[in-house]
Design a protein around this motif. Structure first.
Motif, short mmCIF file in Angstrom:
data_model
loop_
_atom_site.label_atom_id
_atom_site.label_comp_id
_atom_site.label_asym_id
_atom_site.label_seq_id
_atom_site.Cartn_x
_atom_site.Cartn_y
_atom_site.Cartn_z
N UNK A 1 0.85 -1.18 0.00
CA UNK A 1 0.00 0.00 0.00
C UNK A 1 0.89 1.24 0.00
N UNK A 2 0.36 2.41 -0.31
CA UNK A 2 1.20 3.62 -0.30
C UNK A 2 1.81 3.83 1.08
N UNK A 3 3.09 4.21 1.08
CA UNK A 3 3.80 4.38 2.35
C UNK A 3 4.58 5.70 2.34
N UNK A 4 4.91 6.16 3.54
CA UNK A 4 5.81 7.30 3.70
C UNK A 4 7.18 6.75 4.05
N UNK A 5 8.19 7.09 3.23
CA UNK A 5 9.56 6.64 3.48
C UNK A 5 10.40 7.79 4.01
N UNK A 6 11.23 7.48 4.97
CA UNK A 6 12.21 8.43 5.49
C UNK A 6 13.59 7.92 5.11
N UNK A 7 14.45 8.83 4.67
CA UNK A 7 15.79 8.48 4.22
C UNK A 7 16.80 9.09 5.20
#
Length: 815
Positions: free
Chosen positions: A726-732
């Motif tokens: 599902x759509x996700x928020x990624x942190x780098x």
């Protein structure tokens, strides 16, 4: 006969250049002939923080504008700036230095530059040679060579010939003046030390005003306006030739601690002072402020003990110290001035001071007042916190003045102006040979020798011989009184020794000039002896700070940071894309060494990103583990009780990228920073509401198998592969920078957001995707094209400066 006549005219100038080369090599003999090199702290640090960019260039031929080895990642605009137009400028610089070996090349270019300036001031070649010696051998220049501030030195070397172009333009030689000014201003700006260039704008303004007064008096307003127009064009060309560096430095500065763009409104520490809206804090700017009495170092080098170091190294101190105090001299600083520490004093020379005072009396021109005004202003501004009314006014009212620290370095202006006026006084002394010149000699001798004599017989008039810190120690514990009384006695001996030394040089030079003025000594012999005295005076003082001990075998620089067992252990990690925090480095945020081998959480640079400085102040300085984890700090280098170092593995490091389950929205920077105190980076991303359009705030429960991994690493290009149901928020775990990064998902450009105050975040669609971050500012191509056009125009201007007068002379000869 024409070519013979021209050769005869050119011979003194050619021999002058040969003399400068010989002096430059001989001063650094025998080390330079043995193939040794200077071991300079700042140069070594620069090697460390530029190593990733250098290695990448060697491996790929590509220039990266971003490095991940310093402060978790920052642009290279001020680490290792490299632009294609600079290749041409660098080649011109090598020609100007005659491809000489460093550090001899530095002295050579400094002497040639000042020689050119003194010629523009209508001095004959032998006066210009003396001026070149007087300027170049000022102690500060040798001190910054030893410290590795090479670009500062080179900038200062290009400033005199730049000013020569200005002088020629206002004296009616428009093409020559414009061409020379544009050419050397181009080289000067390329040396990338804006602070030194900025300080000399005060000299330029003073000189322009002086020429305006002179030409208006002579009813040559048109000449003044034409020259000003030509110089305006020269300035535009010089700036244009360096536009890539200037544009990106200026734009980058807005994001740095120098630009003062912290959005935090609360003090970083309890009882602290809120940061200014722009620029550096006043405490930071004035930390290195010259003491008022320390200003006498222009005449007496060890007026406050010279460089920081152990007092036991001063022979005069050891001899004068009471027996009970001598064992402690190896633990006491030889410097007792107002600055936190120093590598040495600003000493312009006893003889230069003598001649400068003469010039203040005898020279009758607006230029004299320009030089005196610039000298006085530089001295007053160098006092910094010791003269805050003026310092406050400049910080608050002068553009860019609040971007520079170490206000004591503005004394470079006095180091330039004093030799200029000194040589003009010497020229007038020998050309006029009248009673007025001798009277000026008597007065100048009385003033300079009088100060030196007073320092020798009444040293207490020049302030206490203990530092403020030492006096505080005595106030807190009277038992230290006996110790520091003895230390003061030892330091007084050092002071008196140099006072007597100055007195002797002043008197010998004065006697020499007296006999020459009376016609009992030929001018050429007087000038020759004076040149020897200048080198003997200033050269010997400079050897205190830059000598054979500063040189090492060349192999030391080829391997400046020998790999340790800790380095070897960390580098065995099969995944090299992690960060290291070196707690054994003393101050990890002034540590360049770690950056040589690893991607460091700390680093060494004076223009850190303002947001990262905030993170250091609020989180990293107190070892916030959630913040260190989000920075992917996989290894800690820590000191051991036995005095060695070891390494600790951090299993909680977050990796290169991860999906979060929750977005915590905040309204401002203060709230964002406060949220980092208690958050869990594996679960939550803290995001400012300004990025609401870029981040989906729907909470998502983590699904097994969802992941995002780094698949390819280059310092300027990072590739990731994501997989999610599902759509996700990624942190780098990479540092957010607001411009220059091009981000794509499956080749389609998207915009990144900022999370956790300093990191990057993206909305990632469901499914499998390729994510690419590439740092490639589009402004590079535009600014480089303008630079090439400007360089070509400068060359054409120089060719015209040579060709047009030649054609005119040929026509006159035919007529």
């Amino acid at each position: 006969m024409n070519w013979k006549e021209n050769l005869k005219k050119a011979l003194p100038y050619v021999l002058s250049v040969v003399f400068f080369a010989a002096v430059s090599y001989l001063y650094f003999a025998p080390e330079i002939f043995e193939g040794k090199v200077l071991f300079q702290h700042d140069t070594q640090q620069g090697i460390a923080i530029g190593q990733e960019a250098k290695a990448f260039k060697e491996a790929t031929g590509e220039t990266t504008r971003w490095s991940n080895t310093t402060f978790s990642g920052m642009p290279t605009f001020q680490i290792s700036p490299s632009y294609s137009n600079n290749d041409i400028i660098r080649a011109i610089g090598h020609i100007y230095q005659l491809w000489m070996a460093s550090p001899a090349s530095y002295l050579f270019m400094m002497m040639v530059g000042f020689f050119i300036f003194m010629l523009s001031m209508r001095c004959k070649w032998y006066y210009a040679v003396l001026g070149a010696i007087a300027y170049t051998f000022s102690s500060y220049f040798f001190i910054i060579i030893q410290a590795g501030h090479i670009w500062k030195f080179i900038t200062l070397a290009y400033i005199p010939p730049t000013l020569a172009g200005i002088v020629w333009a206002y004296r009616g030689k428009y093409l020559l003046g414009g061409g020379v000014a544009a050419h050397f201003a181009m080289l000067q700006i390329a040396s990338n030390h804006i602070q030194m260039t900025y300080y000399f704008l005060f000299v330029i303004v003073a000189m322009v005003v002086a020429f305006a007064v002179e030409l208006i008096r002579e009813k040559k307003v048109a000449q003044f306006l034409k020259a000003s127009g030509v110089l305006a064009v020269a300035a535009v060309l010089a700036v244009g030739a360096n536009l890539p560096s200037l544009y990106h430095t200026q734009k980058y500065s807005k994001e740095t601690m120098r630009g003062g763009h912290s959005e935090l409104t609360q003090p970083a520490v309890a009882g602290g002072v809120a940061k200014p809206q722009s620029g550096l804090s006043k405490d930071y700017i004035t930390q290195w402020s010259y003491g008022k009495m320390e200003t006498f170092s222009l005449l007496i080098p060890n007026v406050k003990g010279g460089a920081s170091g152990m007092l036991a190294s001063q022979e005069a101190a050891v001899d004068a110290a009471p027996a009970m105090v001598r064992p402690y001299l190896s633990q006491v600083n030889s410097y007792w001035g107002d600055q936190p520490g120093t590598s040495g004093p600003v000493y312009v020379g006893a003889i230069v001071c003598l001649l400068f005072v003469m010039g203040c009396i005898t020279i009758k021109s607006p230029i004299k007042w320009a030089l005196i005004a610039a000298t006085i202003l530089s001295i007053l501004l160098s006092w910094g916190k010791n003269f805050m009314p003026l310092t406050d006014w400049f910080i608050d009212n002068f553009p860019m003045y609040n971007k520079f620290r170490t206000v004591s370095s503005i004394l470079v202006v006095a180091e330039f102006c004093m030799p200029v006026l000194a040589i003009l006084a010497l020229k007038e002394f020998f050309e006029k040979h009248d009673a007025k010149q001798l009277r000026a000699l008597y007065i100048a001798t009385g003033i300079t020798a009088g100060v030196a004599l007073l320092a020798w017989i009444a040293p207490g008039l020049f302030g206490p011989f203990t530092s403020g810190y030492e006096r505080d120690m005595v106030a807190q514990n009277a038992q230290f009184g006996v110790l520091f009384d003895g230390v003061a006695e030892a330091r007084m001996a050092v002071f008196k020794t140099d006072a007597m030394r100055t007195l002797l040089f002043v008197l010998v030079a004065a006697v020499l000039l007296f006999f020459a003025g009376k016609g009992k000594l030929q001018t050429k012999w007087a000038l020759l002896v004076l040149g020897v005295l200048l080198i003997a005076d200033m050269g010997v003082v400079n050897k205190r700070y830059l000598n054979g001990d500063s040189f090492v075998e060349n192999r030391r620089l080829k391997d400046p940071f020998p790999m340790t067992q800790v380095d070897k252990y960390i580098l065995q990690d099969p995944d090299p894309n992690y960060r290291v925090f070196n707690l054994a480095a003393g101050d990890p945020f002034s540590d360049a060494r770690t950056s040589y081998y690893h991607k460091s959480v700390g680093g060494y640079h004076a223009a850190k990103l303002a947001r990262y400085q905030d993170l250091i102040d609020r989180q990293l300085s107190r070892m916030s583990l959630p913040v260190l984890n989000m920075l992917n700090t996989k290894y800690f280098i820590v000191p051991t009780q036995e005095g060695g170092v070891t390494v600790e593995h951090n299993p909680d490091a977050m990796g290169n990228a991860w999906f979060v389950e929750h977005v915590q929205w905040v309204d401002n920077a203060d709230a964002e920073m406060a949220a980092l105190d208690t958050f869990d980076p594996a679960y939550t991303a803290v995001v400012d509401r300004r990025f609401a359009e870029l981040i989906d705030d729907t909470a998502v429960t983590h699904t097994e198998g969802d992941n995002i991994v780094l698949t390819s690493y280059k310092p300027n290009e990072l590739r990731y592969k994501s997989s999610a149901t599902q759509p996700r928020v990624a942190v780098f775990s990479e540092i957010y920078f607001p411009w220059g990064w091009q981000v794509t998902i499956d080749g389609k450009e998207v915009k990144e957001a900022r999370a956790n105050y300093v990191l990057r975040a993206l909305n990632i669609p469901a499914g499998e995707h390729d994510i690419v971050f590439r740092f490639d500012p589009q402004s590079l191509a535009v600014t480089e094209n303008i630079a090439f056009a400007s360089i070509a125009a400068i060359f054409l201007l120089l060719i015209a400066a040579v060709a047009v007068p030649a054609v005119a002379r040929k026509r006159c000869a035919k007529a």
